[in-house]
Design a protein around this motif. Structure first.
Motif, short mmCIF file in Angstrom:
data_model
loop_
_atom_site.label_atom_id
_atom_site.label_comp_id
_atom_site.label_asym_id
_atom_site.label_seq_id
_atom_site.Cartn_x
_atom_site.Cartn_y
_atom_site.Cartn_z
N ILE A 50 0.85 -1.19 0.00
CA ILE A 50 0.00 0.00 0.00
C ILE A 50 0.89 1.24 0.00
CG2 ILE A 50 -1.64 1.34 1.40
CD1 ILE A 50 -2.71 -1.31 2.48
N ASN A 51 0.49 2.25 -0.75
CA ASN A 51 1.25 3.50 -0.76
C ASN A 51 0.86 4.42 0.39
OD1 ASN A 51 1.07 2.81 -3.98
ND2 ASN A 51 3.00 3.78 -3.43
N SER A 52 -0.43 4.56 0.66
CA SER A 52 -0.90 5.59 1.59
C SER A 52 -0.99 5.06 3.02
CB SER A 52 -2.27 6.11 1.13
OG SER A 52 -3.25 5.09 1.24
N LEU A 56 -3.04 2.02 5.06
CA LEU A 56 -2.24 1.07 5.82
C LEU A 56 -2.80 0.92 7.23
CD1 LEU A 56 0.21 -0.80 5.94
CD2 LEU A 56 1.60 1.17 6.58
N LEU A 57 -3.23 2.01 7.84
CA LEU A 57 -3.85 1.95 9.17
C LEU A 57 -5.06 1.01 9.13
CD1 LEU A 57 -4.28 2.90 12.08
CD2 LEU A 57 -5.53 4.87 11.16
N CYS A 58 -5.87 1.16 8.12
CA CYS A 58 -7.05 0.30 7.95
C CYS A 58 -6.62 -1.15 7.78
CB CYS A 58 -7.82 0.78 6.73
SG CYS A 58 -9.43 0.02 6.49
N ALA A 59 -5.58 -1.39 7.00
CA ALA A 59 -5.13 -2.75 6.73
C ALA A 59 -4.52 -3.42 7.96
CB ALA A 59 -4.10 -2.74 5.59
N ILE A 60 -3.97 -2.62 8.88
CA ILE A 60 -3.46 -3.15 10.14
C ILE A 60 -4.61 -3.55 11.06
CG2 ILE A 60 -2.22 -2.56 12.26
CD1 ILE A 60 -0.51 -0.65 10.54
N SER A 237 1.76 4.15 16.67
CA SER A 237 3.20 4.01 16.89
C SER A 237 3.83 3.22 15.75
CB SER A 237 3.47 3.31 18.22
OG SER A 237 3.00 4.07 19.30
N LEU A 238 3.14 2.18 15.31
CA LEU A 238 3.65 1.36 14.22
C LEU A 238 3.74 2.16 12.93
CD1 LEU A 238 4.58 -1.30 13.04
CD2 LEU A 238 2.18 -2.03 12.90
N LEU A 239 2.72 2.94 12.62
CA LEU A 239 2.77 3.79 11.42
C LEU A 239 3.95 4.75 11.49
CD1 LEU A 239 -0.93 4.81 10.68
CD2 LEU A 239 0.46 3.13 9.47
N ALA A 240 4.23 5.28 12.67
CA ALA A 240 5.33 6.23 12.83
C ALA A 240 6.67 5.56 12.55
CB ALA A 240 5.31 6.82 14.23
N ILE A 241 6.85 4.33 13.02
CA ILE A 241 8.09 3.59 12.76
C ILE A 241 8.24 3.30 11.28
CG2 ILE A 241 9.27 1.40 13.18
CD1 ILE A 241 8.06 1.48 16.03
N VAL A 242 7.14 2.91 10.64
CA VAL A 242 7.17 2.68 9.18
C VAL A 242 7.51 3.97 8.45
CG1 VAL A 242 5.80 2.01 7.17
CG2 VAL A 242 5.52 0.77 9.32
N LEU A 370 -9.63 3.37 17.93
CA LEU A 370 -9.26 3.66 16.54
C LEU A 370 -10.28 3.09 15.57
CD1 LEU A 370 -5.40 3.10 16.63
CD2 LEU A 370 -6.59 5.23 16.12
N ALA A 371 -10.86 1.94 15.90
CA ALA A 371 -11.82 1.30 15.01
C ALA A 371 -13.08 2.14 14.82
CB ALA A 371 -12.19 -0.07 15.54
N GLN A 372 -13.37 3.01 15.79
CA GLN A 372 -14.53 3.88 15.64
C GLN A 372 -14.39 4.79 14.43
OE1 GLN A 372 -14.97 6.00 19.33
NE2 GLN A 372 -15.46 4.15 20.52
N ASP A 373 -13.17 5.13 14.11
CA ASP A 373 -12.90 6.01 12.96
C ASP A 373 -12.09 5.27 11.91
OD1 ASP A 373 -14.19 8.25 14.11
OD2 ASP A 373 -12.42 8.66 15.32
N LEU A 374 -12.30 3.97 11.78
CA LEU A 374 -11.52 3.14 10.86
C LEU A 374 -11.61 3.67 9.44
CD1 LEU A 374 -9.77 0.59 10.85
CD2 LEU A 374 -11.84 -0.71 10.31
N CYS A 375 -10.46 3.63 8.76
CA CYS A 375 -10.36 4.09 7.37
C CYS A 375 -10.72 5.56 7.24
CB CYS A 375 -11.23 3.24 6.44
SG CYS A 375 -10.83 1.49 6.50
N LEU A 376 -10.14 6.36 8.13
CA LEU A 376 -10.38 7.80 8.10
C LEU A 376 -9.82 8.42 6.82
CD1 LEU A 376 -9.08 8.71 11.67
CD2 LEU A 376 -11.43 8.33 11.00
N PRO A 377 -10.41 9.52 6.37
CA PRO A 377 -9.71 10.31 5.35
C PRO A 377 -8.37 10.78 5.91
CG PRO A 377 -11.99 11.04 5.61
CD PRO A 377 -11.71 10.07 6.73
N LEU A 378 -7.43 11.02 5.05
CA LEU A 378 -6.07 11.33 5.47
C LEU A 378 -6.02 12.53 6.41
CD1 LEU A 378 -3.08 10.71 5.25
CD2 LEU A 378 -2.97 12.14 3.21
#
Length: 389
Positions: A50-52, A56-60, A237-242, A370-378
């Motif tokens: 995934i590029n965005s 990726l947050l949604c996919a995690i 935190s994981l997104l930040a490390i990536v 986080l799931a409450q706002d899953l797949c948020l706009p950027l």
């Protein structure tokens, strides 16, 4: 242009008491998208390239929420267990997930429960094979920084081990000596030699901090795989490390001279010794550790090196449009990684069992929020991340 990113997430299953229980046979049978590890107590899922970062947050989160729901239906308070080692016990027995698999037999007989760990493998797409080999050289020298950020395994069998990453301290790096590959041809030749010698059982049997990856290794390669990170359960935190890793690689792609073989004052042999020692030092003290910089061998605190790297990659991350995902790193530097937080609680008198049990609930709560706002706009995802730092 942002690079493609994919994660391999290994995670333990068990009970809310903290007991780790092997359920991968049932999970793999009943849910798509999950694969078994040699021991049945952990299970793995992989996000697509995934590029965005918002996707990726949604996919995690989506597979993990699906897995949690499935476990809840099994009863007995089954859940997901944070951490990267068998924190409260279980190292005396290997629970085979696939008794008929000869490779699993080899792993059990050779390594035992040393390999029964949970981790995050980060894959970043790089199409040019020579650029990929340069990326592997650079990340090999800086991999301990990512371990320092992610360390989450200070307990084993209910005891404090003296390591922030007990996982990386005991995990059998294989083969024992892996060079800084000077070219793709060097990697192909070396891999074929290891297969002939038997130091690798197959092309996947290269267990080092970082490795080139692809669908037909060692010939067809298209991504860097960072394997050193402990399990990071907090998605932000994981997104930040990536994001830190991608920004560093974007920086490298923009600067052809950013290569340890070009910019270091040390010999290749000295670089390998330094890298191995830094990995062990980071496993001991993570953000508290003193490492040695690959450019000149000078001593530098892990936290200071990460701060320098953070500032260095900011312009490139901003140019590529994902700098907003880096700030949770500052929270890790300020408050400590999971291992440091667990050890702090232990020093204040909590038992290892209580710490793990509370972490189980905290992880579940973070995911639910986080799931409450899953797949948020950027833009909304950016605001969510910044509000939590």
């Amino acid at each position: 242009m942002q690079l493609t990113k994919g994660l391999e997430v290994e995670i333990y299953t068990g009970k809310k008491t903290g007991e780790i229980v092997g359920l991968s046979d049932r999970i793999v049978r009943d849910l798509s998208g999950f694969v078994r590890e040699p021991d049945s107590r952990n299970v793995e899922y992989t996000t697509p390239p995934i590029n965005s970062y918002d996707r990726l947050l949604c996919a995690i989160l989506q597979p993990r929420r699906q897995l949690r729901h499935y476990l809840s239906q099994l009863g007995q308070d089954y859940t997901l267990i944070p951490g990267s080692c068998l924190a409260l016990g279980g190292t005396d027995t290997f629970y085979r997930s696939d008794p008929q698999n000869p490779y699993h037999t080899y792993i059990e007989q050779t390594y035992g429960t040393q390999v029964v760990t949970a981790s995050i493998h980060i894959n970043i797409g790089i199409g040019d094979v020579e650029e990929l080999m340069r990326a592997c050289r650079l990340v090999r020298m800086e991999a301990p920084l990512y371990l320092a950020l992610s360390a989450s395994s200070p307990f084993l069998n209910g005891q404090v081990t003296g390591y922030h990453s007990s996982r990386w301290q005991m995990f059998p790096k294989t083969p024992q000596e892996v060079p800084l590959f000077t070219s793709h041809a060097h990697f192909v030749q070396w891999t074929e030699e290891q297969l002939t010698l038997g130091t690798m059982q197959n092309v996947r049997h290269l267990w080092s901090a970082v490795r080139p990856n692809g669908d037909n290794r060692p010939h067809n390669l298209n991504r860097l795989e960072l394997r050193i990170c402990d399990l990071v359960t907090n998605p932000l935190s994981l997104l930040a490390i990536v994001a830190l890793l991608e920004a560093r690689l974007q920086q490298m792609l923009a600067d052809p001279t950013l290569d340890p073989l070009q910019q270091s004052q040390l010999t290749p042999s000295e670089l390998l010794t330094l890298a191995d020692q830094n990995e062990m030092d980071a496993a001991v003290g993570s953000l508290h550790s003193t490492l040695h910089h690959w450019r000149d061998g000078r001593a530098i605190a892990a936290r200071e090196w990460i701060e320098e790297l953070y500032q260095s990659v900011q312009p490139e991350a901003k140019y590529q449009g994902f700098a907003c995902f880096l700030p949770p790193l500052l929270k890790i530097l300020r408050e400590g990684n999971m291992a440091q937080q667990w050890l702090s609680q232990y020093e204040r008198g909590k038992s290892t069992q209580t710490i793990v049990q509370e972490a189980i609930l905290q992880t579940e709560t973070e995911e639910a929020m986080l799931a409450q706002d899953l797949c948020l706009p950027l833009t909304k995802a950016r605001d969510e991340i910044l509000s939590l730092v």
